[in-house]
Design a protein around this motif. Structure first.
Motif, PDB file in Angstrom:
ATOM      1  N   PHE A  54       0.820  -1.213   0.000  1.00 52.80           N
ATOM      2  CA  PHE A  54       0.000   0.000   0.000  1.00 52.80           C
ATOM      3  C   PHE A  54       0.854   1.262   0.000  1.00 52.80           C
ATOM      4  O   PHE A  54       0.539   2.248  -0.682  1.00 52.80           O
ATOM      5  CB  PHE A  54      -0.926  -0.007   1.225  1.00 52.80           C
ATOM      6  N   ILE A  55       1.955   1.267   0.743  1.00 50.42           N
ATOM      7  CA  ILE A  55       2.804   2.458   0.829  1.00 50.42           C
ATOM      8  C   ILE A  55       3.329   2.844  -0.549  1.00 50.42           C
ATOM      9  O   ILE A  55       3.334   4.031  -0.928  1.00 50.42           O
ATOM     10  CB  ILE A  55       3.982   2.222   1.804  1.00 50.42           C
ATOM     11  N   LEU A  56       3.759   1.866  -1.321  1.00 52.19           N
ATOM     12  CA  LEU A  56       4.254   2.139  -2.668  1.00 52.19           C
ATOM     13  C   LEU A  56       3.152   2.756  -3.529  1.00 52.19           C
ATOM     14  O   LEU A  56       3.367   3.768  -4.204  1.00 52.19           O
ATOM     15  CB  LEU A  56       4.768   0.851  -3.308  1.00 52.19           C
ATOM     16  N   GLY A  57       1.960   2.159  -3.504  1.00 48.69           N
ATOM     17  CA  GLY A  57       0.854   2.677  -4.297  1.00 48.69           C
ATOM     18  C   GLY A  57       0.425   4.063  -3.859  1.00 48.69           C
ATOM     19  O   GLY A  57       0.117   4.926  -4.687  1.00 48.69           O
ATOM     20  N   ALA A  58       0.413   4.291  -2.538  1.00 42.31           N
ATOM     21  CA  ALA A  58      -0.011   5.593  -2.019  1.00 42.31           C
ATOM     22  C   ALA A  58       0.971   6.689  -2.421  1.00 42.31           C
ATOM     23  O   ALA A  58       0.568   7.775  -2.842  1.00 42.31           O
ATOM     24  CB  ALA A  58      -0.136   5.530  -0.501  1.00 42.31           C
ATOM     25  N   LEU A  59       2.272   6.408  -2.302  1.00 42.16           N
ATOM     26  CA  LEU A  59       3.278   7.405  -2.688  1.00 42.16           C
ATOM     27  C   LEU A  59       3.202   7.712  -4.176  1.00 42.16           C
ATOM     28  O   LEU A  59       3.365   8.866  -4.604  1.00 42.16           O
ATOM     29  CB  LEU A  59       4.673   6.902  -2.322  1.00 42.16           C
ATOM     30  N   TRP A  60       2.950   6.702  -4.969  1.00 40.85           N
ATOM     31  CA  TRP A  60       2.824   6.889  -6.410  1.00 40.85           C
ATOM     32  C   TRP A  60       1.617   7.763  -6.735  1.00 40.85           C
ATOM     33  O   TRP A  60       1.698   8.699  -7.530  1.00 40.85           O
ATOM     34  CB  TRP A  60       2.704   5.518  -7.056  1.00 40.85           C
ATOM     35  N   ALA A  61       0.478   7.482  -6.084  1.00 39.65           N
ATOM     36  CA  ALA A  61      -0.735   8.280  -6.310  1.00 39.65           C
ATOM     37  C   ALA A  61      -0.520   9.729  -5.864  1.00 39.65           C
ATOM     38  O   ALA A  61      -0.963  10.673  -6.535  1.00 39.65           O
ATOM     39  CB  ALA A  61      -1.909   7.661  -5.563  1.00 39.65           C
ATOM     40  N   ILE A  62       0.148   9.920  -4.734  1.00 37.49           N
ATOM     41  CA  ILE A  62       0.439  11.268  -4.245  1.00 37.49           C
ATOM     42  C   ILE A  62       1.287  12.033  -5.265  1.00 37.49           C
ATOM     43  O   ILE A  62       1.037  13.208  -5.553  1.00 37.49           O
ATOM     44  CB  ILE A  62       1.151  11.197  -2.878  1.00 37.49           C
ATOM     45  N   ALA A  63       2.294  11.361  -5.817  1.00 39.47           N
ATOM     46  CA  ALA A  63       3.150  12.012  -6.812  1.00 39.47           C
ATOM     47  C   ALA A  63       2.350  12.416  -8.045  1.00 39.47           C
ATOM     48  O   ALA A  63       2.549  13.501  -8.604  1.00 39.47           O
ATOM     49  CB  ALA A  63       4.291  11.068  -7.206  1.00 39.47           C
ATOM     50  N   LEU A  64       1.423  11.575  -8.469  1.00 44.72           N
ATOM     51  CA  LEU A  64       0.599  11.891  -9.637  1.00 44.72           C
ATOM     52  C   LEU A  64      -0.318  13.083  -9.361  1.00 44.72           C
ATOM     53  O   LEU A  64      -0.501  13.953 -10.217  1.00 44.72           O
ATOM     54  CB  LEU A  64      -0.228  10.671 -10.034  1.00 44.72           C
ATOM     55  N   VAL A  65      -0.895  13.134  -8.177  1.00 47.78           N
ATOM     56  CA  VAL A  65      -1.777  14.251  -7.824  1.00 47.78           C
ATOM     57  C   VAL A  65      -0.980  15.550  -7.759  1.00 47.78           C
ATOM     58  O   VAL A  65      -1.412  16.588  -8.290  1.00 47.78           O
ATOM     59  CB  VAL A  65      -2.495  13.973  -6.488  1.00 47.78           C
TER      60      VAL A  65
END
Length: 273
Positions: A54-65
């Motif tokens: 989840f941490i990897l996915g969350a950081l990736w989504a944050i970067a995209l936003v």
């Protein structure tokens, strides 16, 4: 139904206020939605898939936003998102090779990579639309326009389907959805778009409002069906339980993540930076 109404009475003022004030409040709201959305996507993996990071996915989504927040036009958004997506995909593939030991690695990879793109990249368009062409007030009105027309589509489909729905549209994906409901949602989306365009004085022609409303009336329902398919594959009734009466965050975002990007790209060419 009472829970749904109460949640709406609390949630709608928060959403409208965030849209009106813009950054940092809207940015924080979109970031929160993206992080929660990734968690729900990773929890909606089909049976047998091992737990995803989840941490990897969350950081990736944050970067995209945040990349969407920094973008000044559609071209900038796509270039920035492509760079972030390639970097994220590279890290995700490394994780799959080094740490994933469960079955169906290809399916796990699709969810691992697709989750942040589905939630983070698509939600980033809300921030781009809010600051469309650096016209902060106009962009805020267009974002409200997109959200309200999407909600009108959902309401039209729901109430029309309940009252006169007879012919199921996709019984293997969402048994409650009917063609009559879809038509009702489409019609109300166009009506709402025409009314809102005049009310908010957005400066476009009625044909323009109607065309955008018709687009939202189609793509928002496709977004709903897409999320229903994810839940069906995971054998889950709801994406989560964080919103009383509604389920998970994806159960509220499913239409918005498709409709807001559609409105943004329909308008982006008209408002250069």
């Amino acid at each position: 139904m009472a829970q749904r109404v109460l949640t709406a009475l609390v949630g709608i003022p928060v959403l409208v206020s965030a849209v009106w004030w813009g950054a940092p409040w809207l940015t924080l709201l979109v970031l929160l939605a993206a992080v929660l959305g990734v968690r729900e996507v990773y929890n909606l993996t089909p049976p047998g898939i091992s737990r995803l990071p989840f941490i990897l996915g969350a950081l990736w989504a944050i970067a995209l936003v945040l990349g969407g927040q920094a973008a000044v036009n559609a071209q900038g958004l796509l270039i920035t998102s492509l760079g972030i997506s390639l970097a994220g995909a590279f890290v995700a593939l490394l994780w799959l090779i080094a740490f994933y030991r469960g079955p169906n690695v290809a399916v796990a990879g699709i969810y691992l990579i697709g989750g942040p793109l589905y939630v983070g990249f698509l939600l980033a368009h809300a921030l781009c639309l809010r600051y469309l062409g650096y016209m902060n007030t106009l962009g805020g009105y267009w974002l409200l326009f997109a959200l309200v027309v999407t909600f009108a589509t959902d309401a039209g489909a729901f109430f029309t389907g309940r009252s006169i729905g007879r012919h199921r549209m996709a019984p293997s994906v969402s048994p409650q959805k009917t063609w009559e409901g879809a038509a009702g949602g489409f019609i109300l989306s166009v009506v709402a778009a025409l009314a809102l365009g005049q009310l908010l004085e957005l400066g476009a022609s009625p044909w323009r409002y109607g065309g955008i409303g018709a687009t939202v009336g189609v793509v928002s329902q496709l977004g709903d069906l897409f999320e229903s398919k994810l839940k069906r594959l995971a054998r889950a009734k709801d994406a989560g339980s964080i919103i009383p009466g509604h389920g998970g965050i994806l159960d509220r975002l499913d239409s918005i993540v498709f409709s807001v990007p559609a409105v943004y790209y329909l308008l982006a060419m008209e408002f250069p930076p």
